[in-house]
Design an enzyme around this catalytic site. Structure first.
Site, PDB file in Angstrom:
ATOM      1  N   SER A  98      -8.557 -49.404   0.255  1.00 28.37           N
ATOM      2  CA  SER A  98     -10.113 -50.274   0.375  1.00 28.37           C
ATOM      3  C   SER A  98     -11.077 -49.356   1.028  1.00 28.37           C
ATOM      4  O   SER A  98     -12.028 -49.352   0.552  1.00 28.37           O
ATOM      5  CB  SER A  98      -9.460 -51.242   2.063  1.00 28.37           C
ATOM      6  N   ARG A 139       2.268 -47.482  -1.990  1.00 29.18           N
ATOM      7  CA  ARG A 139       2.033 -46.418  -2.826  1.00 29.18           C
ATOM      8  C   ARG A 139       2.138 -44.771  -3.269  1.00 29.18           C
ATOM      9  O   ARG A 139       3.168 -44.730  -4.161  1.00 29.18           O
ATOM     10  CB  ARG A 139       0.625 -46.406  -2.914  1.00 29.18           C
ATOM     11  N   LYS A 151      -8.960 -47.318  12.284  1.00 29.30           N
ATOM     12  CA  LYS A 151     -10.069 -46.668  11.118  1.00 29.30           C
ATOM     13  C   LYS A 151     -11.643 -47.561  10.515  1.00 29.30           C
ATOM     14  O   LYS A 151     -11.974 -48.329  11.410  1.00 29.30           O
ATOM     15  CB  LYS A 151      -9.215 -47.549   9.678  1.00 29.30           C
ATOM     16  N   HIS A 177      -3.556 -55.791  -2.521  1.00 29.13           N
ATOM     17  CA  HIS A 177      -3.639 -56.294  -2.153  1.00 29.13           C
ATOM     18  C   HIS A 177      -3.386 -57.694  -2.447  1.00 29.13           C
ATOM     19  O   HIS A 177      -2.163 -58.233  -1.977  1.00 29.13           O
ATOM     20  CB  HIS A 177      -4.429 -56.305  -0.631  1.00 29.13           C
TER      21      HIS A 177
END
Ligand code: ADP
Length: 168
Positions: free
Chosen positions: A130, A91, A40, A16
């Protein structure tokens, strides 16, 4: 130009931060938008996530970057705050499919004209998320490669709370 980089940031990673540094060089005003509600599995409250990002920004001296948290639709925030550009990081191919879906939905939800731009992850952070950071923290791995050093103790502390909670 005013841009927003939104996400869960649970917690902020070096991936990030890499995107944040790159966009702060490109645009005059960068807003990091922390989603309050996310589906999440979250470790940190939105206030904690904002504080962790602020700690990192202070060390990095990124003066044109600020962090806010928001509820509701991202497009509404973009409209109200007159934001020009939405930034997301990409990504793997899986990111692309999801991002395309969100992007097309955003276009239906608002009349405001704004562009979404995608920055590809830098090679060294292509794998980083994360969730991976949380997994490493739970197993007492070395976090130095994954998150800014100023927040390592915060992540370790939270991992310990989670581990203790599971023992009960
Ligand atoms: P979200 O919950 O919206 O996916 P994340 O906090 O996981 O938010 O990520 C925020 C944004 O940062 C997303 O656009 C995501 O693709 C991007 N991102 C996450 N990790 C990396 C990384 N290692 N390199 C580049 N971009 C990343």
């Amino acid at each position: 130009m005013k841009v927003i980089y939104p996400g869960s940031f649970d917690p902020i990673t070096k991936g990030h931060l890499d995107i944040i540094k790159r966009i702060s060089n490109l645009f005059s005003e960068v807003i990091i938008g922390v989603f309050v509600n996310s589906s999440k599995n979250q470790w940190f409250s939105s206030e904690e996530r904002v504080k962790l990002i602020e700690k990192v920004l202070e060390v990095e001296k990124l003066n044109n970057v600020k962090v806010i948290k928001f509820t509701g639709l991202l497009v509404d925030y973009i409209e109200n705050e007159n934001i020009d550009i939405l930034v997301r990081g990409l990504r793997a191919v899986s990111d692309y499919e999801y991002e395309l879906q969100v992007n097309l939905t955003n276009q239906v939800l608002t009349n405001k004209k704004f562009e979404t731009i995608f920055l590809t992850a830098s090679r060294e952070y292509l794998y980083l998320s994360s969730s991976i950071v949380k997994e490493v923290a739970l197993n007492n791995g070395n976090l130095l490669q994954f998150i800014p050093s100023v927040i390592i103790n915060d992540i370790k502390g939270k991992a310990q709370i989670i581990i203790d909670g599971r023992k009960k």
